[in-house]
Design a protein around this motif. Structure first.
Motif, PDB file in Angstrom:
ATOM      1  N   THR A  64     -21.694  44.020 -47.990  1.00 23.94           N
ATOM      2  CA  THR A  64     -20.646  44.564 -47.100  1.00 23.94           C
ATOM      3  C   THR A  64     -20.165  43.496 -46.110  1.00 23.94           C
ATOM      4  N   ALA A  92     -16.488  41.875 -45.699  1.00 30.49           N
ATOM      5  CA  ALA A  92     -15.761  42.096 -44.435  1.00 30.49           C
ATOM      6  C   ALA A  92     -15.286  40.766 -43.843  1.00 30.49           C
ATOM      7  N   ASP A 130     -12.072  41.869 -41.845  1.00 31.30           N
ATOM      8  CA  ASP A 130     -12.011  43.298 -41.523  1.00 31.30           C
ATOM      9  C   ASP A 130     -13.018  43.570 -40.397  1.00 31.30           C
ATOM     10  N   GLU A 172     -13.586  46.137 -38.273  1.00 31.41           N
ATOM     11  CA  GLU A 172     -14.291  47.418 -38.196  1.00 31.41           C
ATOM     12  C   GLU A 172     -15.464  47.461 -39.191  1.00 31.41           C
ATOM     13  N   LYS A 173     -15.173  46.993 -40.376  1.00 38.55           N
ATOM     14  CA  LYS A 173     -16.207  46.987 -41.422  1.00 38.55           C
ATOM     15  C   LYS A 173     -17.364  46.062 -41.034  1.00 38.55           C
ATOM     16  N   HIS A 190     -19.479  47.566 -37.972  1.00 39.32           N
ATOM     17  CA  HIS A 190     -20.382  48.654 -38.370  1.00 39.32           C
ATOM     18  C   HIS A 190     -21.629  48.127 -39.056  1.00 39.32           C
ATOM     19  N   VAL A 191     -21.457  47.206 -39.986  1.00 29.03           N
ATOM     20  CA  VAL A 191     -22.624  46.745 -40.747  1.00 29.03           C
ATOM     21  C   VAL A 191     -23.527  45.861 -39.877  1.00 29.03           C
TER      22      VAL A 191
END
Ligand code: DP6
Length: 325
Positions: free
Chosen positions: A218, A222, A227, A229-230, A233-234
């Motif tokens: 992920t 990202a 990205d 947001e991605k 989060h991770v």
């Protein structure tokens, strides 16, 4: 036979947590980091036939025997590689606020590996330097490169496929890392000791190994897609999983203090109110907040209002190693 180099510290976005070989510093999982502009180490190394032992000076002060012994065992690897048995004088200037929870070992061993190999006459590429720096401190392997970096765990027992590689340069994506220093009172458990205890005793460690593989996929995607947001989060979820493993260790331990939790909750509240901010935490109580440049001032202002926050150091993506004249 003298050379000098500069290396910046890095913050892990996907954590390195556990070794499969302690002598060679081979990790159980790959990790991803961002090299930071603000904090760095400058080191000069001079091999000298007149010396009968290594002499290590840190910020102008001669280091004690224990610290010097660590440098000597690291330099021994380089002496063996080069076939030269000379001792050296090492001068290191650390521009890393250790109180802010940044390990100076990453920039320290990256700068030392770079300066020492050059001084002894070895001409090595960055991949090879990353393998050497790794054997001083695992996270140092990533500080050879600038920007977004992946340290591949490799499969081989000799570590020949275990090195860092750049994913995205520091100019390619401007994010901010706010290093939030909180008031501390507890004794430190070094990351080396903490990860060893976790690998050996925590029943949650197998869950970590399973989850980190997915988080790496992920995070890589990202970063390549920029990205935010991605990635955010991770990064946050991965840090929480790493810290969860320590609670299952025997004896159990925790890097967080009440001040840490206050900052984490503030970041989550900021996010609930629409401000994109995500946290990560290394082997200590301080928090690093990941955000976009346009939100930096707002987030700093909000976090500064917390009484437990001592200081905030804003950082940007930084460069890889360089040689100094
Ligand atoms: C939690 O690189 O300091 O910061 O290899 O034993 O020197 P050694 O450990 P070190 O560990 C860093 C652990 C971490 C996560 C990370 O930086 O990936």
């Amino acid at each position: 036979m003298k050379a000098a180099a500069k290396a910046h510290t890095n913050i892990a976005l996907i954590k390195y947590w556990g070794k499969r070989d302690e002598q060679l510093f081979l990790p159980t999982n790959s990790s991803i980091s961002l090299t930071l502009d603000k904090f760095y180490t400058e080191t000069s190394v001079a091999f000298d036939p007149e010396l009968d032992t290594d002499q290590f000076f840190l910020n102008g002060q001669q280091a004690d025997q224990k610290e010097t012994a660590k440098i000597t065992s690291f330099l021994d690897r380089i002496r063996i590689m080069s076939g030269k048995s000379l001792y050296a004088k090492i001068d290191s200037e650390n521009h890393v606020p250790t109180a802010a929870g940044f390990a100076s070992s990453a920039s320290g061993f990256a700068a030392l590996a770079t300066a020492a190999t050059k001084a002894i006459g070895l001409d090595l590429d960055d991949r090879k330097l990353s393998q050497i720096a790794r054997q001083g401190s695992g996270s140092a392997s990533r500080s050879i490169f600038g920007g977004y970096v992946e340290w591949q765990k490799g499969e081989k027992n000799d570590g020949s496929d275990c090195y860092a590689l750049p994913i995205l340069g520091e100019q390619a994506w401007d994010l901010r890392i706010l290093s939030v220093e909180v008031t501390t009172k507890e004794k430190k458990i070094l990351s080396r000791e903490g990860m060893k205890r976790t690998v050996e005793t925590s029943p949650f460690y197998s869950g970590w190994l399973e989850a980190v593989e997915k988080d790496l996929i992920t995070a890589r995607a990202a970063i390549k897609a920029t990205d935010f947001e991605k990635l955010g989060h991770v990064v946050e979820a991965n840090a929480l999983k790493m810290h969860a493993t320590t609670l299952g260790a025997n004896p159990p331990f925790m890097y967080w203090q009440s001040a840490t939790v206050e900052v984490l909750q503030e970041v989550q509240e900021l996010r609930a109110s629409g401000v994109e901010a995500y946290f990560t935490i290394d082997a200590g109580p301080n928090v690093k907040v990941l955000c976009k440049p346009e939100d930096e001032a707002k987030i700093m202002e909000k976090l500064s209002l917390l009484p437990v926050v001592r200081e905030i150091h804003p950082c940007r993506p930084g460069p890889g190693i360089s040689y100094l004249s």
